[in-house]
Design a protein around this motif. Structure first.
Motif, short mmCIF file in Angstrom:
data_model
loop_
_atom_site.label_atom_id
_atom_site.label_comp_id
_atom_site.label_asym_id
_atom_site.label_seq_id
_atom_site.Cartn_x
_atom_site.Cartn_y
_atom_site.Cartn_z
N THR A 110 8.82 -5.24 -5.39
CA THR A 110 7.39 -5.55 -5.48
C THR A 110 6.83 -4.82 -6.69
O THR A 110 7.44 -3.87 -7.19
CB THR A 110 6.62 -5.08 -4.22
OG1 THR A 110 6.56 -3.65 -4.21
CG2 THR A 110 7.26 -5.59 -2.94
N PRO A 111 5.67 -5.21 -7.18
CA PRO A 111 5.08 -4.52 -8.33
C PRO A 111 4.82 -3.04 -8.09
O PRO A 111 4.74 -2.26 -9.05
CB PRO A 111 3.77 -5.29 -8.55
CG PRO A 111 4.03 -6.65 -7.99
CD PRO A 111 4.91 -6.42 -6.80
N ALA A 112 4.71 -2.62 -6.83
CA ALA A 112 4.39 -1.23 -6.53
C ALA A 112 5.46 -0.25 -7.02
O ALA A 112 5.17 0.93 -7.24
CB ALA A 112 4.20 -1.05 -5.02
N GLY A 113 6.67 -0.74 -7.22
CA GLY A 113 7.74 0.16 -7.64
C GLY A 113 7.88 0.32 -9.14
O GLY A 113 8.67 1.15 -9.60
N ALA A 114 7.12 -0.45 -9.92
CA ALA A 114 7.34 -0.49 -11.36
C ALA A 114 7.12 0.85 -12.05
O ALA A 114 7.80 1.16 -13.04
CB ALA A 114 6.45 -1.55 -11.99
N THR A 115 6.18 1.65 -11.56
CA THR A 115 5.84 2.89 -12.27
C THR A 115 6.32 4.14 -11.55
O THR A 115 6.00 5.26 -11.98
CB THR A 115 4.32 2.98 -12.46
OG1 THR A 115 3.68 2.96 -11.17
CG2 THR A 115 3.81 1.80 -13.28
N ARG A 174 14.57 7.08 -5.02
CA ARG A 174 13.11 7.22 -5.10
C ARG A 174 12.48 6.71 -3.81
O ARG A 174 13.05 5.89 -3.10
CB ARG A 174 12.53 6.46 -6.29
CG ARG A 174 12.66 4.95 -6.22
CD ARG A 174 12.01 4.30 -7.43
NE ARG A 174 12.22 2.87 -7.45
CZ ARG A 174 11.75 2.06 -8.40
NH1 ARG A 174 11.06 2.56 -9.40
NH2 ARG A 174 11.97 0.77 -8.36
N TRP A 175 11.31 7.27 -3.51
CA TRP A 175 10.47 6.82 -2.41
C TRP A 175 9.21 6.19 -3.01
O TRP A 175 8.64 6.71 -3.97
CB TRP A 175 10.08 7.97 -1.50
CG TRP A 175 11.13 8.36 -0.51
CD1 TRP A 175 12.33 8.94 -0.77
CD2 TRP A 175 11.06 8.19 0.91
NE1 TRP A 175 13.03 9.15 0.40
CE2 TRP A 175 12.26 8.70 1.46
CE3 TRP A 175 10.10 7.67 1.79
CZ2 TRP A 175 12.53 8.70 2.83
CZ3 TRP A 175 10.36 7.67 3.15
CH2 TRP A 175 11.57 8.18 3.65
N ILE A 176 8.78 5.10 -2.43
CA ILE A 176 7.53 4.45 -2.81
C ILE A 176 6.62 4.52 -1.59
O ILE A 176 6.92 3.91 -0.55
CB ILE A 176 7.77 3.00 -3.26
CG1 ILE A 176 8.71 2.99 -4.47
CG2 ILE A 176 6.45 2.31 -3.60
CD1 ILE A 176 9.22 1.62 -4.85
N ARG A 177 5.55 5.29 -1.69
CA ARG A 177 4.70 5.57 -0.53
C ARG A 177 3.51 4.61 -0.44
O ARG A 177 2.92 4.22 -1.45
CB ARG A 177 4.16 7.01 -0.64
CG ARG A 177 5.23 8.08 -0.73
CD ARG A 177 5.90 8.33 0.61
NE ARG A 177 6.84 9.46 0.57
CZ ARG A 177 7.50 9.91 1.62
NH1 ARG A 177 7.34 9.31 2.80
NH2 ARG A 177 8.32 10.94 1.52
N ASP A 178 3.19 4.26 0.81
CA ASP A 178 1.99 3.49 1.13
C ASP A 178 1.86 2.24 0.26
O ASP A 178 0.90 2.05 -0.49
CB ASP A 178 0.74 4.38 0.97
CG ASP A 178 -0.50 3.75 1.60
OD1 ASP A 178 -0.35 2.81 2.40
OD2 ASP A 178 -1.61 4.21 1.29
N ALA A 179 2.86 1.37 0.38
CA ALA A 179 2.92 0.15 -0.43
C ALA A 179 3.41 -1.00 0.44
O ALA A 179 3.97 -0.79 1.51
CB ALA A 179 3.85 0.36 -1.62
N PRO A 180 3.21 -2.22 0.00
CA PRO A 180 3.74 -3.35 0.77
C PRO A 180 5.26 -3.28 0.87
O PRO A 180 5.94 -2.78 -0.04
CB PRO A 180 3.30 -4.57 -0.05
CG PRO A 180 2.13 -4.10 -0.86
CD PRO A 180 2.42 -2.65 -1.17
N ALA A 181 5.81 -3.75 1.98
CA ALA A 181 7.26 -3.81 2.13
C ALA A 181 7.84 -4.83 1.16
O ALA A 181 7.17 -5.79 0.76
CB ALA A 181 7.60 -4.21 3.57
N ILE A 182 9.08 -4.62 0.76
CA ILE A 182 9.74 -5.62 -0.05
C ILE A 182 9.90 -6.90 0.78
O ILE A 182 9.93 -6.85 2.01
CB ILE A 182 11.10 -5.13 -0.58
CG1 ILE A 182 12.08 -4.87 0.58
CG2 ILE A 182 10.93 -3.89 -1.44
CD1 ILE A 182 13.50 -4.56 0.11
#
Length: 360
Positions: free
Chosen positions: A170-175, A191-199
Motif C-alpha cells: 500500500t502507499p503507506a509503506g513507501a516512506t 520494518r513495521w508500518i504502524r496504524d495503516a490500512p492492511a495490505i
C-alpha cells in the motif's frame, strides 16, 4: 559463472518425481533424476561417459539406467554395471551421483562435496510441522534472469508498494525506512508500518476492516533461501514486536535453484497461523500469491534483457547505489566469500566433475 556448491538446492517437488527419467539443470549441470524401487530418489550426471549421450534419453531398468545410445548401464551410485558385447568394464566408466534428500515436499540436491552433505544443513522453518500452523504448497516459477537479481528483489521491501499495489503493498509503506541485521551467512531486513490500512492480501484473507500495525521480516540464508515473515494486527494490540505470532502471521518461503547464468527456478510455499481449518480458500490464496510473484517476474525479466542489451553494445550499465541497496550488496559479498572459501578448499565443492572418455 561460479556458484556456491556445498549447500542443498531444491531440485523440484518430490511428488513430481516418479519411476521415469527426467532431466534437470542445476548450476549449469545436467542431472537425470528418478525414484528408485525402494521409494528413494536417485540423481546422476546426465551424460554417458562414452559419447555424452544424455542418460535421460535411455531406459530405466529396475534401479539402473540403460543408455539409449549403446546400452551402457549405470546403477544409482553412478557405476557402470554392463556394456553390451564387452565383458571388461573400464574403471572410469562412471558418472557422478548426487546426494538427495526430501523435506517440505521438495527434493533437495547437494551439488558439492558429497562428504559434506549433511541433512541437518537443509533449509529449516519451525512452523512447518507445528500443528497450530497450516503449510501449503505453492508452485515453481521459472524466471529468465540471473538468480542474484531475484535475490536482490527478495531482500528489498521498498519495491512492494510500487510492484504489488493489489496484493502485498500500500502507499503507506513507501516512506517507512527498513532495518538491517547481518549474520555470518544470514540477513534480516525488517520494518513495521504502524496504524495503516492492511495490505490487500491480509485485508482479504485476514478480514481486517480497520487500520492495522503490519510487519515484514525478510529472513535470508545464503546463498538463496528466504522465509519472509509478514503479518498484521489491529493497531496497538501487539506492542511487543517479538509477539508477532499473536497476530495474523504468514511465512512465504522462497527456495531458489540457479539453473544457469540467466535462468532461476523460484520454488515457494507458505505457512500461516490463521484460518488453518478453512482449506477451501487455499486455492484462491495461492493464486493471489502466485500473481504477486509473477509481477516480480515481469520486472526482473525486463531488467535482464536491458542488462544483456547494454552488454551487447559494449556499454555495461553503471548502476547508482541507494540506501535500500545495503542488504542486497551485503548478500552478494556473502556469496562471493562462500565461493572463494570453497575454491580455497579445492575439490568437488569448487570444481564440477568432468567426464572422461571410457576406454574399451
Amino acid at each position: 559463472m561460479k556458484y556456491v556448491r556445498n549447500v542443498w538446492y531444491p531440485l523440484g517437488w518430490a511428488e513430481d518425481i516418479g519411476r521415469e527419467l527426467s532431466r534437470h539443470m542445476v548450476l549449469e549441470e545436467a542431472i537425470v533424476v528418478y525414484r528408485r524401487e525402494d521409494g528413494k530418489i536417485a540423481a546422476l550426471q546426465d551424460a554417458c561417459p562414452h559419447r555424452l549421450a544424455p542418460l535421460s534419453l535411455g531406459k530405466l531398468k529396475g534401479d539402473t539406467i540403460e543408455c539409449g545410445y549403446h546400452g551402457m548401464t549405470f546403477d544409482c551410485s553412478g557405476k557402470c554395471v554392463r556394456i553390451p558385447g564387452q565383458e571388461i568394464i573400464p574403471g572410469n566408466a562412471v558418472v557422478r551421483a548426487y546426494p538427495v534428500e526430501e523435506k517440505y515436499g521438495l527434493a533437495w540436491i547437494w551439488m558439492g562435496d558429497p562428504a559434506l552433505a549433511d541433512p541437518a544443513k537443509l533449509f529449516h522453518i519451525a512452523q512447518y510441522d507445528d500443528p497450530n500452523w497450516r503449510a501449503v504448497k505453492g508452485g515453481t516459477l521459472r524466471i529468465d534472469c540471473n538468480y542474484l537479481s531475484l535475490c536482490d528483489n527478495l531482500l528489498d521491501p521498498a519495491h512492494v508498494t510500487f510492484v504489488h499495489p493489489s496484493t502485498l503493498g500500500t502507499p503507506a509503506g513507501a516512506t517507512v525506512p527498513v532495518n538491517n541485521e547481518y549474520g555470518d551467512r544470514s540477513i534480516i531486513v525488517w520494518r513495521w508500518i504502524r496504524d495503516a490500512p492492511a495490505i490487500p492480501l491480509f485485508s482479504k484473507y485476514g478480514k481486517f476492516t480497520a487500520n492495522v500495525d503490519r510487519w515484514h521480516y525478510y529472513n535470508y540464508t545464503a546463498p538463496c533461501f528466504y522465509a519472509i515473515d509478514m503479518g498484521s494486527c489491529l493497531t496497538g494490540t501487539i506492542p511487543d514486536m517479538d509477539k508477532r505470532h499473536e497476530g495474523v502471521q504468514m511465512f512465504a518461503c522462497h527456495l531458489l535453484t540457479p539453473v544457469d547464468e540467466r535462468t532461476v527456478l523460484q520454488h515457494w510455499f507458505h505457512v500461516r497461523n490463521f484460518r488453518t481449518d478453512e482449506l477451501e480458500m487455499e486455492a484462491e490464496l495461492t493464486a493471489d500469491m502466485d500473481r504477486a510473484f509473477n509481477e516480480d517476474k515481469v520486472v526482473l525479466q525486463r531488467i535482464q534483457l536491458e542488462e544483456e542489451r547494454e552488454a551487447a553494445r559494449g556499454k555495461p550499465y553503471k548502476r547508482i547505489v541507494l540506501g535500500i541497496d545495503a542488504a542486497p550488496r551485503r548478500m552478494r559479498k556473502m556469496i562471493d566469500q562462500m565461493i572463494a572459501e570453497e575454491e580455497q578448499a579445492g575439490g568437488i565443492g569448487a570444481i564440477p566433475v568432468k567426464l572422461e572418455t571410457a576406454s574399451a
